[in-house]
Structure formats: structure tokens, C-alpha cells
Write a protein that holds these residues in place. Structure first.
Motif, PDB file in Angstrom:
ATOM      1  N   UNK A 334       0.804  -1.209  -0.013  1.00 47.89           N
ATOM      2  CA  UNK A 334       0.016   0.055  -0.016  1.00 47.89           C
ATOM      3  C   UNK A 334       1.119   1.253   0.208  1.00 47.89           C
ATOM      4  N   UNK A 335       1.954   1.281   0.790  1.00 44.18           N
ATOM      5  CA  UNK A 335       2.851   2.345   0.914  1.00 44.18           C
ATOM      6  C   UNK A 335       4.044   2.249  -0.407  1.00 44.18           C
ATOM      7  N   UNK A 336       4.209   3.634  -0.686  1.00 43.01           N
ATOM      8  CA  UNK A 336       5.513   3.889  -1.612  1.00 43.01           C
ATOM      9  C   UNK A 336       6.655   4.377  -0.920  1.00 43.01           C
ATOM     10  N   UNK A 337       7.768   4.387  -1.483  1.00 41.42           N
ATOM     11  CA  UNK A 337       8.673   4.940  -0.785  1.00 41.42           C
ATOM     12  C   UNK A 337       9.037   6.177  -1.991  1.00 41.42           C
ATOM     13  N   UNK A 338       8.972   7.317  -1.452  1.00 41.15           N
ATOM     14  CA  UNK A 338       9.078   8.517  -2.289  1.00 41.15           C
ATOM     15  C   UNK A 338      10.596   8.851  -2.740  1.00 41.15           C
ATOM     16  N   UNK A 339      10.763   9.448  -3.891  1.00 42.71           N
ATOM     17  CA  UNK A 339      12.009   9.895  -4.395  1.00 42.71           C
ATOM     18  C   UNK A 339      12.277  11.147  -3.782  1.00 42.71           C
ATOM     19  N   UNK A 340      13.600  11.093  -3.089  1.00 40.74           N
ATOM     20  CA  UNK A 340      13.959  12.075  -2.114  1.00 40.74           C
ATOM     21  C   UNK A 340      15.521  12.517  -2.226  1.00 40.74           C
ATOM     22  N   UNK A 341      15.842  13.770  -2.194  1.00 42.31           N
ATOM     23  CA  UNK A 341      17.456  14.003  -2.143  1.00 42.31           C
ATOM     24  C   UNK A 341      17.718  13.685  -0.795  1.00 42.31           C
ATOM     25  N   UNK A 342      17.065  13.746   0.179  1.00 42.84           N
ATOM     26  CA  UNK A 342      17.466  13.191   1.528  1.00 42.84           C
ATOM     27  C   UNK A 342      18.019  11.750   1.595  1.00 42.84           C
ATOM     28  N   UNK A 343      17.446  10.950   0.815  1.00 41.44           N
ATOM     29  CA  UNK A 343      17.915   9.511   0.637  1.00 41.44           C
ATOM     30  C   UNK A 343      19.338   9.414  -0.045  1.00 41.44           C
ATOM     31  N   UNK A 344      19.173  10.284  -1.304  1.00 40.02           N
ATOM     32  CA  UNK A 344      20.507  10.263  -2.019  1.00 40.02           C
ATOM     33  C   UNK A 344      21.734  10.775  -1.607  1.00 40.02           C
ATOM     34  N   UNK A 345      21.643  11.891  -0.439  1.00 37.78           N
ATOM     35  CA  UNK A 345      22.527  12.519   0.345  1.00 37.78           C
ATOM     36  C   UNK A 345      22.942  11.513   1.345  1.00 37.78           C
ATOM     37  N   UNK A 346      22.171  10.888   2.120  1.00 35.19           N
ATOM     38  CA  UNK A 346      22.498   9.906   3.122  1.00 35.19           C
ATOM     39  C   UNK A 346      23.490   8.647   2.434  1.00 35.19           C
ATOM     40  N   UNK A 347      22.871   7.849   1.342  1.00 36.85           N
ATOM     41  CA  UNK A 347      23.676   7.155   0.747  1.00 36.85           C
ATOM     42  C   UNK A 347      25.023   7.595   0.081  1.00 36.85           C
ATOM     43  N   UNK A 348      25.061   8.888  -0.011  1.00 37.51           N
ATOM     44  CA  UNK A 348      26.291   9.699  -0.577  1.00 37.51           C
ATOM     45  C   UNK A 348      27.314   9.514   0.458  1.00 37.51           C
ATOM     46  N   UNK A 349      26.901   9.825   1.730  1.00 37.19           N
ATOM     47  CA  UNK A 349      27.577   9.692   3.023  1.00 37.19           C
ATOM     48  C   UNK A 349      27.531   8.395   3.452  1.00 37.19           C
ATOM     49  N   UNK A 350      27.349   7.401   2.741  1.00 37.20           N
ATOM     50  CA  UNK A 350      27.457   5.762   3.194  1.00 37.20           C
ATOM     51  C   UNK A 350      26.626   5.512   4.332  1.00 37.20           C
ATOM     52  N   UNK A 351      25.558   6.263   4.399  1.00 34.04           N
ATOM     53  CA  UNK A 351      24.677   5.891   5.659  1.00 34.04           C
ATOM     54  C   UNK A 351      23.155   5.682   5.374  1.00 34.04           C
ATOM     55  N   UNK A 352      22.511   5.240   5.856  1.00 37.63           N
ATOM     56  CA  UNK A 352      20.993   5.163   5.733  1.00 37.63           C
ATOM     57  C   UNK A 352      20.207   6.401   6.481  1.00 37.63           C
ATOM     58  N   UNK A 353      19.268   6.855   6.205  1.00 33.08           N
ATOM     59  CA  UNK A 353      18.234   7.848   6.897  1.00 33.08           C
ATOM     60  C   UNK A 353      18.437   7.764   8.442  1.00 33.08           C
ATOM     61  N   UNK A 354      18.181   6.466   8.589  1.00 32.12           N
ATOM     62  CA  UNK A 354      18.296   6.149  10.213  1.00 32.12           C
ATOM     63  C   UNK A 354      19.456   6.505  11.033  1.00 32.12           C
ATOM     64  N   UNK A 355      20.540   6.650  10.320  1.00 34.09           N
ATOM     65  CA  UNK A 355      21.946   6.916  10.931  1.00 34.09           C
ATOM     66  C   UNK A 355      22.218   8.363  10.994  1.00 34.09           C
ATOM     67  N   UNK A 356      21.522   9.380   9.979  1.00 31.85           N
ATOM     68  CA  UNK A 356      21.810  10.717  10.055  1.00 31.85           C
ATOM     69  C   UNK A 356      21.155  11.433  10.824  1.00 31.85           C
ATOM     70  N   UNK A 357      21.836  12.323  11.621  1.00 35.46           N
ATOM     71  CA  UNK A 357      20.919  13.206  12.460  1.00 35.46           C
ATOM     72  C   UNK A 357      20.054  14.175  11.440  1.00 35.46           C
TER      73      UNK A 357
END
Length: 393
Positions: A334-357
Motif C-alpha cells: 500500500x505504501x510507496x517510498x518517495x523519491x528524495x534528495x535526503x535518501x540520495x544524500x545519506x547514501x552518498x555519506x554511506x549511511x541510511x536515513x536512520x543513521x543521519x541526524x
């Protein structure tokens, strides 16, 4: 006169240059003596994770009945992930809430979820890492297995102590036909409590050649059990094992699908991606029919599609979502994962969103929208795990 370019020279030159450049970048981010650490969580975040009130968390702390949090100069209480787990187990012991400790109990099978699709760029690795970290934060024991020789999931963890894919520290060492090593020898603990990884490297491609040689010698489909047999050695240590598959339907992916108890197929809502997914399903069905005929068919508790990189305001994507809902029905989450620069930024830092403040993002609301969509999708997948275990929601 035109100079002909040597293909070998081209490949060797730029593979070496690129490897050196990326290694230097990785060393700049994470020097050899650096130790990665999971961020700490405010009491409000802890309360949300444990599904209790913040006042209750504070009361436990004041009565010295749980872990002692770090208190900042402005009075904020911060907990490490290890302390959150300690607090979770304390609350479970004192009967605060059923399934406060969500780890599986006797009679519940370790869930092995294959995250797979033909199409590169469908967010398989991002889906795997965010689902794995979400489940670890929720108190589950999670193992993520990188099944892709390109090793994107592996690289997200920076420099893991003692890991060197050139020394055979990958899954291939446990699934090769000659002298396989015990699987627990290649499990790498990470900086996130409750989250381990088995890494990948280029040597995983050797499995394809090894299978072809084995089939020539003995025939049959025993190769399909290599991944399953390797994972069986360690399933008692985990509640959930996530398999981040390569963007191809090769022998390794087939072995992963055979080992899996559930399948997750990330699909962006674009015509080419959906069309590619259709071809993936068609080819997979032909292989599964062959396997079924020889008595090696896979049995899953669930198989679901997940729309990724979704832009709700994009009209063609909205139309494609409607088409997918019509075709896949309840098998589309039912739920989708939206496209987000926040995800792209976090992965660039080699982190998931859960790791980033949250404060690290220049636009915190972008982070809020991204984490909300990821949490919703992951919660829906968590519900599938409970359903497979026969738990009451």
C-alpha cells in the motif's frame, strides 16, 4: 593516423584509477583508525521506537530502573542503540507490552527475504539497508547478505575491520563447491547493534562458472541449495535475513530465491522499469517451472512489489501506480517510498536515513517526508513477518 585503443589497456587503466580514487575518498571519510558509531537517540525517538510515552521513559530513568542516558547541557536525554535494546528487554521482562521484544520465539522460522529485480537502479540496495536498519532499531536480530558482485551494500559500510574481498571474506567462500568455510566465519558485525552483514566482491561471479562446471559433471539442480545450506548454519542467530540480489536472474539469484521465505520486488513507477519487471517475472516463471518439474520449487510466505522513487505529483507516475495497483492488487504494498534528495544524500555519506541526524539536512522537512514514507513501507513489511509467524497484530 588514427590510433587504435586497446580495450585491455582501457579497462585496466580506468579500473585501477577509479579504484584508487574511490579508496582515497573512502579513507578520507573513514580513516583506518576511525571507528564508525551509530548516532544517539533523543528520548522522544526512543519513546516512538518502543511505542510508549516519553514521560514513561523519563520515569524509568529517574527511578534508575533502566539504562542511564547521557544528559546534555540543555537537559536532553540521549540513548545509544544498545541502551534502547536494554530498555526494550527491561520493558519486555516487566510485561509492559506483548511483543515489546519482537525477536522470534520457538516455532517461528527465521525469515529470509530476497530483495530482487532485473532492473538496475530500482533501489534494491537502498530498500535492503533501510529495511535492515529499521528492523534493527525495532529490536530484531538482522543479517544483510550482499549477493551482488558490484558490492553496493558492502561499500555502504565503509572499511569493515578485517574484511578484504580479495582474501575470500565474501559469501562465495561459504557457497563454493570445493572446501567451503563455515558461514559464521564471514559474518561481519557492524556499528549498528543487531545488524550484521555478509559482504560481496568480484569473486562472487565465480559461482556462475562453478555451477556450470558442476552441472556438466553431475547434472541436477543441487547448486540451488548452496545459499540455503550456507544460511541454515546461522539462522538460529537471527530473526530476519535480507538478501540484496544482483540485477540479473543468474544462478546466484535463483539460489537466493530458493533459499527465501519471502520476496520483495522494488519497482519505480516508470514504464521502462515496469516493463523490465514484467520480463523479469516472465523469465523467472520459466525457470521456476523447470525447478518445479525436478522437485526443487521454492515456497514463500509472501511475495510483494514495492513502488520506489515515487513522485506523487508526477502525473505519468500516478497513472503507472494506478496500473500497477490494478495488475498486482494486494501483492503491491500500500505504501510507496518517495523519491528524495535526503535518501540520495545519506547514501552518498554511506549511511541510511536512520543513521543521519535530522539537523544535518539543510531542508529538514525533506528528511521528514522521506523517513515517513520509508517507515510506512517498512512497517508494512514488518507486518508481513508477523503474519508469517502467526502473530496477532
Amino acid at each position: 593516423m588514427t590510433r587504435h585503443l586497446s580495450s585491455l589497456e582501457f579497462m585496466q587503466t580506468f579500473s585501477t584509477k577509479l579504484e584508487m580514487a574511490l579508496n582515497n575518498l573512502s579513507l578520507a571519510q573513514y580513516p583506518p583508525d576511525a571507528t564508525r558509531a551509530m548516532r544517539k537517540f533523543a528520548s522522544s525517538e526512543v519513546a516512538a521506537l518502543l511505542e510508549v510515552t516519553e514521560a514513561y521513559i523519563r520515569q524509568i530513568s529517574l527511578k534508575d530502573r533502566g539504562p542511564t542516558p547521557e544528559v546534555t547541557a540543555n537537559g536532553r536525554r540521549l540513548y545509544s542503540l544498545e541502551q534502547i535494546l536494554e530498555l526494550r528487554l527491561y520493558l519486555a521482562e516487566h510485561g509492559r507490552k506483548k511483543w515489546m521484544n519482537p525477536r522470534r520465539i520457538d516455532g517461528e522460522q527465521c525469515q529470509i527475504i530476497a530483495v530482487t529485480n532485473f532492473k538496475g537502479g530500482s533501489s534494491k540496495t537502498s530498500t535492503t539497508i533501510h529495511l535492515g536498519h529499521y528492523l534493527a532499531l525495532r529490536g530484531y536480530r538482522v543479517l544483510a547478505v550482499d549477493m551482488d558482485p558490484q558490492a553496493s551494500l558492502t561499500s555502504l559500510h565503509g572499511a569493515l575491520p578485517g574484511f578484504d574481498y580479495r582474501e575470500g571474506d565474501t559469501l562465495y567462500s561459504a557457497i563454493r563447491f570445493e572446501d567451503p568455510i563455515p558461514t559464521d566465519q564471514i559474518v561481519q558485525p557492524t556499528h549498528i547493534a543487531g545488524f550484521d552483514v555478509i559482504c560481496a566482491g568480484l569473486e562472487l561471479t565465480e559461482f556462475e562458472t562453478a555451477v556450470a562446471l558442476e552441472m556438466r559433471k553431475s547434472g541436477g539442480t543441487s547448486f540451488l541449495l548452496r545459499v540455503s545450506q550456507a544460511l541454515e548454519q546461522i539462522t538460529e542467530k537471527y530473526d530476519v535475513i535480507l538478501l540484496d540480489c544482483a540485477p540479473s536472474l543468474n544462478f546466484l539469484t535463483l539460489s537466493s530465491l530458493t533459499a527465501a521465505t519471502g520476496v520483495l520486488i522494488p519497482v519505480p513507477a516508470h514504464m521502462l522499469d515496469v516493463d523490465s519487471t514484467g520480463k523479469f517475472l516472465e523469465l523467472a516463471a520459466s525457470y521456476m517451472q523447470i525447478l518445479d518439474e525436478v522437485g526443487t520449487s521454492a515456497q514463500w510466505d509472501f511475495a510483494k512489489f514495492l513502488i520506489t522513487k515515487f513522485e506523487p505529483n508526477d502525473h505519468p507516475q500516478a497513472n503507472m501506480q494506478a496500473l500497477m495497483r490494478q495488475v498486482f492488487g494486494d501483492d503491491l504494498l500500500l505504501h510507496t517510498v518517495i523519491k528524495s534528495t535526503a535518501v540520495a544524500d545519506a547514501l552518498t555519506w554511506k549511511q541510511s536515513l536512520y543513521e543521519v541526524q535530522r539537523a544535518r539536512f539543510s531542508a529538514p522537512k525533506t528528511y521528514d517526508r522521506a523517513i515517513e514514507s520509508i517507515n510506512a513501507a517498512n512497517a508494512e513489511i514488518e507486518a508481513l513477518l508477523w503474519q508469517a509467524w502467526g502473530r496477532e497484530q
